[in-house]
Design a protein around this motif. Sequence first.
Motif, PDB file in Angstrom:
ATOM      1  N   ILE B 275       1.069  -1.145   0.007  1.00 35.45           N
ATOM      2  CA  ILE B 275       0.125  -0.190   0.151  1.00 35.45           C
ATOM      3  C   ILE B 275       0.907   1.161  -0.115  1.00 35.45           C
ATOM      4  O   ILE B 275       1.865   1.274   0.992  1.00 35.45           O
ATOM      5  N   ILE B 276       1.081   2.204  -0.904  1.00 32.44           N
ATOM      6  CA  ILE B 276       1.356   3.372  -1.047  1.00 32.44           C
ATOM      7  C   ILE B 276       0.608   4.574  -0.491  1.00 32.44           C
ATOM      8  O   ILE B 276      -0.390   4.683  -0.889  1.00 32.44           O
ATOM      9  N   ALA B 277       1.067   5.288   0.342  1.00 30.20           N
ATOM     10  CA  ALA B 277       0.449   6.516   0.731  1.00 30.20           C
ATOM     11  C   ALA B 277       1.408   7.681   1.124  1.00 30.20           C
ATOM     12  O   ALA B 277       2.596   7.100   1.659  1.00 30.20           O
ATOM     13  N   ASN B 278       1.254   8.940   0.664  1.00 25.32           N
ATOM     14  CA  ASN B 278       2.107  10.016   1.007  1.00 25.32           C
ATOM     15  C   ASN B 278       3.544   9.771   0.762  1.00 25.32           C
ATOM     16  O   ASN B 278       4.342  10.133   1.248  1.00 25.32           O
ATOM     17  N   GLY B 279       3.699   9.225  -0.578  1.00 29.27           N
ATOM     18  CA  GLY B 279       4.891   8.774  -1.124  1.00 29.27           C
ATOM     19  C   GLY B 279       5.939   7.770  -0.306  1.00 29.27           C
ATOM     20  O   GLY B 279       7.221   7.428  -0.727  1.00 29.27           O
ATOM     21  N   ALA B 280       5.172   7.142   0.293  1.00 31.91           N
ATOM     22  CA  ALA B 280       5.877   5.708   0.948  1.00 31.91           C
ATOM     23  C   ALA B 280       5.135   4.537   0.976  1.00 31.91           C
ATOM     24  O   ALA B 280       3.926   4.499   0.746  1.00 31.91           O
ATOM     25  N   MET B 281       5.931   3.517   1.195  1.00 30.90           N
ATOM     26  CA  MET B 281       5.178   2.254   1.310  1.00 30.90           C
ATOM     27  C   MET B 281       4.728   2.089   2.765  1.00 30.90           C
ATOM     28  O   MET B 281       5.408   1.934   3.675  1.00 30.90           O
ATOM     29  N   SER B 282       3.427   1.990   3.124  1.00 31.68           N
ATOM     30  CA  SER B 282       2.825   2.483   4.370  1.00 31.68           C
ATOM     31  C   SER B 282       2.472   0.703   5.031  1.00 31.68           C
ATOM     32  O   SER B 282       2.754   0.662   6.267  1.00 31.68           O
ATOM     33  N   GLN B 283       2.278  -0.109   4.131  1.00 30.23           N
ATOM     34  CA  GLN B 283       1.905  -1.561   4.554  1.00 30.23           C
ATOM     35  C   GLN B 283       2.170  -2.591   3.613  1.00 30.23           C
ATOM     36  O   GLN B 283       2.141  -2.383   2.254  1.00 30.23           O
ATOM     37  N   VAL B 284       2.472  -3.873   3.989  1.00 26.97           N
ATOM     38  CA  VAL B 284       2.532  -4.868   2.892  1.00 26.97           C
ATOM     39  C   VAL B 284       1.466  -5.929   3.718  1.00 26.97           C
ATOM     40  O   VAL B 284       1.392  -6.387   4.702  1.00 26.97           O
ATOM     41  N   ILE B 285       0.552  -6.003   2.803  1.00 24.95           N
ATOM     42  CA  ILE B 285      -0.626  -7.166   3.165  1.00 24.95           C
ATOM     43  C   ILE B 285      -0.630  -8.307   2.350  1.00 24.95           C
ATOM     44  O   ILE B 285      -0.220  -8.285   1.252  1.00 24.95           O
ATOM     45  N   GLU B 286      -0.718  -9.607   3.074  1.00 21.54           N
ATOM     46  CA  GLU B 286      -0.597 -10.772   2.669  1.00 21.54           C
ATOM     47  C   GLU B 286      -2.219 -11.142   2.610  1.00 21.54           C
ATOM     48  O   GLU B 286      -2.872 -10.876   3.260  1.00 21.54           O
ATOM     49  N   PRO B 287      -2.591 -11.663   1.436  1.00 21.02           N
ATOM     50  CA  PRO B 287      -4.151 -11.962   1.359  1.00 21.02           C
ATOM     51  C   PRO B 287      -4.538 -13.017   2.102  1.00 21.02           C
ATOM     52  O   PRO B 287      -3.801 -13.787   2.514  1.00 21.02           O
ATOM     53  N   SER B 288      -5.636 -12.693   2.837  1.00 17.32           N
ATOM     54  CA  SER B 288      -6.216 -13.518   4.220  1.00 17.32           C
ATOM     55  C   SER B 288      -6.854 -14.731   3.459  1.00 17.32           C
ATOM     56  O   SER B 288      -7.139 -14.848   2.390  1.00 17.32           O
ATOM     57  N   GLU B 289      -7.322 -15.855   4.285  1.00 19.48           N
ATOM     58  CA  GLU B 289      -7.886 -16.851   3.606  1.00 19.48           C
ATOM     59  C   GLU B 289      -9.270 -16.649   3.085  1.00 19.48           C
ATOM     60  O   GLU B 289      -9.899 -16.850   2.145  1.00 19.48           O
ATOM     61  N   GLN B 290      -9.767 -15.486   3.885  1.00 21.04           N
ATOM     62  CA  GLN B 290     -11.213 -14.905   3.415  1.00 21.04           C
ATOM     63  C   GLN B 290     -11.128 -14.259   2.060  1.00 21.04           C
ATOM     64  O   GLN B 290     -11.802 -14.429   1.272  1.00 21.04           O
ATOM     65  N   GLU B 291     -10.044 -13.658   1.690  1.00 15.74           N
ATOM     66  CA  GLU B 291      -9.851 -12.937   0.532  1.00 15.74           C
ATOM     67  C   GLU B 291      -9.425 -13.822  -0.389  1.00 15.74           C
ATOM     68  O   GLU B 291     -10.100 -13.688  -1.565  1.00 15.74           O
ATOM     69  N   LYS B 292      -8.737 -15.071  -0.080  1.00 16.57           N
ATOM     70  CA  LYS B 292      -8.567 -15.982  -1.249  1.00 16.57           C
ATOM     71  C   LYS B 292     -10.018 -16.733  -1.603  1.00 16.57           C
ATOM     72  O   LYS B 292     -10.215 -16.968  -2.840  1.00 16.57           O
ATOM     73  N   ALA B 293     -10.835 -16.915  -0.598  1.00 17.53           N
ATOM     74  CA  ALA B 293     -12.029 -17.420  -0.837  1.00 17.53           C
ATOM     75  C   ALA B 293     -13.090 -16.492  -1.579  1.00 17.53           C
ATOM     76  O   ALA B 293     -13.642 -16.750  -2.821  1.00 17.53           O
ATOM     77  N   ASN B 294     -12.814 -15.039  -1.293  1.00 18.25           N
ATOM     78  CA  ASN B 294     -13.612 -14.251  -2.202  1.00 18.25           C
ATOM     79  C   ASN B 294     -12.799 -14.233  -3.643  1.00 18.25           C
ATOM     80  O   ASN B 294     -13.715 -13.783  -4.398  1.00 18.25           O
ATOM     81  N   LEU B 295     -11.746 -14.279  -3.883  1.00 18.98           N
ATOM     82  CA  LEU B 295     -11.384 -14.257  -5.152  1.00 18.98           C
ATOM     83  C   LEU B 295     -12.026 -15.452  -5.954  1.00 18.98           C
ATOM     84  O   LEU B 295     -12.309 -14.903  -7.170  1.00 18.98           O
ATOM     85  N   THR B 296     -12.181 -16.681  -5.474  1.00 19.62           N
ATOM     86  CA  THR B 296     -13.070 -17.573  -6.203  1.00 19.62           C
ATOM     87  C   THR B 296     -14.335 -16.908  -6.823  1.00 19.62           C
ATOM     88  O   THR B 296     -14.759 -17.128  -7.758  1.00 19.62           O
ATOM     89  N   GLU B 297     -15.114 -16.304  -5.485  1.00 20.40           N
ATOM     90  CA  GLU B 297     -16.487 -15.869  -6.114  1.00 20.40           C
ATOM     91  C   GLU B 297     -16.280 -14.569  -7.171  1.00 20.40           C
ATOM     92  O   GLU B 297     -17.024 -14.755  -8.075  1.00 20.40           O
ATOM     93  N   LEU B 298     -15.159 -13.840  -6.955  1.00 22.01           N
ATOM     94  CA  LEU B 298     -15.132 -12.823  -7.877  1.00 22.01           C
ATOM     95  C   LEU B 298     -14.688 -13.323  -9.479  1.00 22.01           C
ATOM     96  O   LEU B 298     -15.144 -12.723 -10.243  1.00 22.01           O
ATOM     97  N   ARG B 299     -14.115 -14.577  -9.456  1.00 23.37           N
ATOM     98  CA  ARG B 299     -13.864 -14.947 -10.598  1.00 23.37           C
ATOM     99  C   ARG B 299     -14.866 -15.511 -11.330  1.00 23.37           C
ATOM    100  O   ARG B 299     -15.197 -15.329 -12.448  1.00 23.37           O
TER     101      ARG B 299
END
Lengths: 249, 321
Positions: B275-299
């Motif tokens: 995540i980039i904000a205010n000119g800097a890398m503010s956070q690094v996120i790994e996809p959660s299990e829930q996000e991975k499940a949502n990916l299937t639905e999005l597909r």
Amino acid sequence: MRFVTVSGPPSSGKTAVIIKTLEHLKAAGRKVGVVKFDCLSTDDDELYQKNGIAVRKGLAGALCPDHYFVSNVEECVQWGLAEGLDVLVSESAGLCNRCSPHIREVMAVCVIDNLSGTGTPKKIGPMLKAADLIIITKGDIVSQAEREVFAARVRGVNTKARILHVNGITGQGSFELSTVWTEGEETATVEGKRLRFSMPAALCSYCLGETRIGSDFQMGNVRKMDLEMPTGTKTDGGPQDFTPGGGDS
Amino acid sequence: MSRELKSLTVEELLARWPFAQQFLGDQGHENLTDQPEAVLAEVLDSELLEQLGDFLADMESFLGTSEQKVSEVTIRGGRAKDGSDESVRELTVKVGEIVCIVGPTGSGKSRLLADIEWVARGDTPTGRHVLINGEVPGDKWRFDSEYKLVAQLSQNMNFVMDLTVQEFLALHAESRQAADPEEKIQRIWSWANELAGEPFGLDTPVTSLSGGQSRALMIADTAVLSASPVVLIDEIENAGIDRQQALEILIQQEKIVLMATHDPILALMGDRRVIIANGAMSQVIEPSEQEKANLTELRELDARLMGLRHRLRRGERLDTI
């Protein structure tokens, strides 16, 4: 003062690259200026001025633009020094592809764009060949493959120069270029320095204002094409006709 | 090297360094190939011989890059626009990984990518440092086009050369001095056809390919022929190209993939997202299990929309969806 000569074919993005690059130097507190050389007219001086860059322009008019450049370059350097500039850039288009404004011991930059075709690096001769730094522009609108092919062609013609990719519109790469322009030797004068390539052989009747066509009106340095020669053989006026400047290298 | 070259004949030169032909051509000496017996010192002046030596040395180190392969790139945090320390202090991306970059316009995505491209050494406005295989890289990564760290793909890119697909790929393979160009051309073409829904021939002019076909060809070509270990993607359109397979091809060819995207499917396909904000890398996120499940639905959602597109194209009505 650092002096940089920038050349390149018309519309390759010289002015845009120079403006974006000088912006970074200005932001770092350096005084910057440009001398713009052109033939008949240019509005680029206003563009520079609008961007807060000290500028002078020179229009060659009826004269060969490169001869005009070399006859005025020392005065331009002295103007830059009098203005107290830290970096002075000269901008000129290599209009007939035969010339280059590059001077020994002065940083020589050639701007060339990805859209100009893969044959162009070979065609534009000394302004590319004698450059220390080559800026390739318009990379954002062509494919990766075309960028790589083009850069390889540039490398084939100039094996030594550093190559940088700069986008004149977004400014991508211009910060990087600005760091290179503050490297190297200071220039206090170009008096006594030499051009890297000699200017073209000229002085025929047309140089002197002749407008009539026909053998009777052609005098001086005139050469005829060999139209008997079929396509594919070595044509007239190829790179073997170059006479490197100075002759003492 | 130029001393060593002097005594060689044209034939010996080309036997040892076949790519020297390109140099001779570019320098206006293509006719030398008609005189295989000629000794180089007699046909080239000393300046040209020296340049030839440089060219051969460059090409040799260029061809040898596979030995010093880039396996990871590390970004060490610098500072944000307000001068405060960048929250993410270190990010290492390895070959075969996909990292997505998200953030609003003007947040500093371009600067991050520019820092990587310029292999920053604390000398850019962000003060970041970029390491290759854990080490501070040399100048060649900045100024030699043979060592460009980043290859770029974006939706604004077009083919501008007036060539067929076959000629185009052959030209790229030649400029890269690729081994077995025929196999590579076939592979790129067949992969691109798999990625693009609509097939195209090797004799199709590249300028008449559709948007999806162009993108497919650019991706397959970058995967196989580009020397750059990092591939930077600025969105991939959702029409006319299999995006998942496109990413798989790049990963399979051992690329490091960085993708600027706000498309939820692409963003969740990444191994991580920055995540980039205010000119800097503010956070690094790994996809959660829930996000991975949502990916299937999005597909599934995506496939349904795709199906509707196809039906429209065939002239059908969409009274029932």
